[in-house]
Design a protein around this motif. Structure first.
Motif, PDB file in Angstrom:
ATOM      1  N   ILE A  42     -34.281 -10.935 -60.319  1.00 48.83           N
ATOM      2  CA  ILE A  42     -35.206  -9.897 -60.776  1.00 48.83           C
ATOM      3  C   ILE A  42     -34.476  -8.576 -61.001  1.00 48.83           C
ATOM      4  N   TYR A  43     -33.447  -8.314 -60.214  1.00 50.48           N
ATOM      5  CA  TYR A  43     -32.678  -7.066 -60.345  1.00 50.48           C
ATOM      6  C   TYR A  43     -32.141  -6.914 -61.767  1.00 50.48           C
ATOM      7  N   TYR A  44     -31.550  -8.000 -62.314  1.00 51.62           N
ATOM      8  CA  TYR A  44     -30.944  -7.939 -63.646  1.00 51.62           C
ATOM      9  C   TYR A  44     -32.016  -7.765 -64.726  1.00 51.62           C
ATOM     10  N   MET A  45     -33.160  -8.412 -64.519  1.00 53.27           N
ATOM     11  CA  MET A  45     -34.252  -8.266 -65.480  1.00 53.27           C
ATOM     12  C   MET A  45     -34.760  -6.826 -65.506  1.00 53.27           C
ATOM     13  N   LEU A  46     -34.957  -6.226 -64.337  1.00 54.98           N
ATOM     14  CA  LEU A  46     -35.470  -4.854 -64.280  1.00 54.98           C
ATOM     15  C   LEU A  46     -34.471  -3.858 -64.845  1.00 54.98           C
ATOM     16  N   GLU A  47     -33.179  -4.085 -64.578  1.00 52.70           N
ATOM     17  CA  GLU A  47     -32.159  -3.182 -65.102  1.00 52.70           C
ATOM     18  C   GLU A  47     -32.157  -3.180 -66.627  1.00 52.70           C
ATOM     19  N   MET A  48     -32.320  -4.365 -67.225  1.00 51.46           N
ATOM     20  CA  MET A  48     -32.323  -4.454 -68.680  1.00 51.46           C
ATOM     21  C   MET A  48     -33.511  -3.683 -69.268  1.00 51.46           C
ATOM     22  N   TYR A  49     -34.681  -3.841 -68.662  1.00 46.59           N
ATOM     23  CA  TYR A  49     -35.861  -3.114 -69.162  1.00 46.59           C
ATOM     24  C   TYR A  49     -35.689  -1.605 -68.985  1.00 46.59           C
ATOM     25  N   ARG A  50     -35.205  -1.186 -67.836  1.00 46.24           N
ATOM     26  CA  ARG A  50     -35.078   0.259 -67.583  1.00 46.24           C
ATOM     27  C   ARG A  50     -34.026   0.893 -68.492  1.00 46.24           C
ATOM     28  N   ASP A  51     -32.921   0.175 -68.735  1.00 45.82           N
ATOM     29  CA  ASP A  51     -31.897   0.733 -69.626  1.00 45.82           C
ATOM     30  C   ASP A  51     -32.460   0.956 -71.021  1.00 45.82           C
ATOM     31  N   SER A  52     -33.300   0.029 -71.489  1.00 43.86           N
ATOM     32  CA  SER A  52     -33.836   0.126 -72.844  1.00 43.86           C
ATOM     33  C   SER A  52     -34.932   1.180 -72.961  1.00 43.86           C
ATOM     34  N   ILE A  53     -35.878   1.177 -72.010  1.00 42.31           N
ATOM     35  CA  ILE A  53     -37.062   2.044 -72.145  1.00 42.31           C
ATOM     36  C   ILE A  53     -36.877   3.399 -71.465  1.00 42.31           C
ATOM     37  N   LEU A  54     -36.436   3.378 -70.231  1.00 37.39           N
ATOM     38  CA  LEU A  54     -36.466   4.586 -69.406  1.00 37.39           C
ATOM     39  C   LEU A  54     -35.158   5.390 -69.441  1.00 37.39           C
ATOM     40  N   LYS A  55     -34.033   4.703 -69.253  1.00 38.98           N
ATOM     41  CA  LYS A  55     -32.751   5.415 -69.136  1.00 38.98           C
ATOM     42  C   LYS A  55     -32.121   5.705 -70.492  1.00 38.98           C
ATOM     43  N   GLY A  56     -32.482   4.918 -71.526  1.00 37.50           N
ATOM     44  CA  GLY A  56     -31.916   5.146 -72.852  1.00 37.50           C
ATOM     45  C   GLY A  56     -30.413   4.981 -72.882  1.00 37.50           C
ATOM     46  N   GLN A  57     -29.934   3.867 -72.400  1.00 36.95           N
ATOM     47  CA  GLN A  57     -28.486   3.631 -72.353  1.00 36.95           C
ATOM     48  C   GLN A  57     -28.219   2.141 -72.517  1.00 36.95           C
TER      49      GLN A  57
END
Length: 273
Positions: A222-237
């Motif tokens: 789940i960690y890797y899944m959440l990181e991918m979503y956050r990088d795309s939507i929230l962190k912009g990186q």
């Protein structure tokens, strides 16, 4: 070994072709399942919005109001969006797994159905679980947009979502088949999903975990899944290379293993009809 890889590759191709061939039927039956899920309730399809919103409110109340968790250097609004960006894909994961694990057992009469091959029942269960996530993700994108934090990295969000669906379909193929033989497994699955929600970095970051417990985070898919979503939507990186590689291998690998496992198990289902 070569024979095993050939079998897995063949099963993966067959499953992919079947999904593409019956995609219109999958979509039509998914809409029927959604209508059945909310039939009889006063609010009907409004629960597609209300359920994640209410669960998010509970999560925020626990972490923001009771535990008063804050990220150093960030405002409270960022923390709310951080929770939302983790909770949404996890709820989609939960919904797909909890509903999908019982889908074959509940539809065992369809084993000999020629209109909808039995291997598509788990695919439909995942599709139903993803509807709420798609709606909630749209709300999250609007909130991040209002904050002025959206970037062009949003363009690879569909790929992250597609990989998540492949991961879930593969996993549900395996669990749904096992649940036919081992009915009690569904109880353990629900308990494990609850445990997984608390140990996944939804309301906290991996940096907040003591060093001797960090392995628990990095072994958690789940960690890797959440990181991918956050990088795309929230962190912009762009995601870290190792995170991206593990996510792609994990999702495609589970899809291939699930396809091979279900194809092998499919012939045995007639005995449980």
């Amino acid at each position: 070994m070569r024979s095993l890889l050939t079998t897995i590759a063949g099963s993966t191709l067959d499953a992919s072709r079947t999904i593409l061939r019956y995609r219109k039927i999958i979509w039509a039956t998914t809409r029927v399942e959604l209508a059945k899920r909310y039939s009889g309730s006063a609010l009907g399809l409004a629960w597609v919005f209300l359920h994640p919103a209410l669960l998010l409110s509970i999560y925020i109340f626990v972490y923001v109001v009771i535990f008063k968790v804050r990220f150093p250097g960030y405002g409270q609004s960022y923390y709310v969006l951080y929770i939302f960006s983790g909770l949404i894909p996890y709820l989609g994961f939960w919904d797909a797994i909890s509903g999908g694990s019982l889908c074959i057992k509940q539809n065992i009469h369809l084993v000999k159905n020629v209109m909808l091959p039995i291997e598509l029942i788990p695919v439909r269960a995942v599709a139903v679980g993803m509807v709420t996530q798609v709606v909630s993700t749209g709300i999250l994108i609007l909130l991040v947009g209002f904050k002025g934090s959206l970037t062009f990295h949003l363009i690879w969000l569909p790929l992250v979502f597609l990989l998540q669906v492949m991961f879930l379909v593969g996993l549900v193929w395996i669990l749904a088949a096992l649940a036919v033989v081992l009915p009690d497994i569904s109880y353990f699955i629900n308990l494990f999903l609850l445990l997984l929600m608390y140990i996944s970095p939804i309301g906290f970051t991996p940096d907040m975990i003591p060093s001797h417990l960090k392995l628990m985070i990095y072994l958690n898919p789940i960690y890797y899944m959440l990181e991918m979503y956050r990088d795309s939507i929230l962190k912009g990186q762009l995601p870290a290379i190792d995170t991206l590689a593990i996510y792609v291998i994990m999702c495609t690998g589970f899809f291939a293993l699930g396809a091979a496992f279900f194809k092998r198990f499919k012939s045995m289902l007639v005995d449980y009809e």
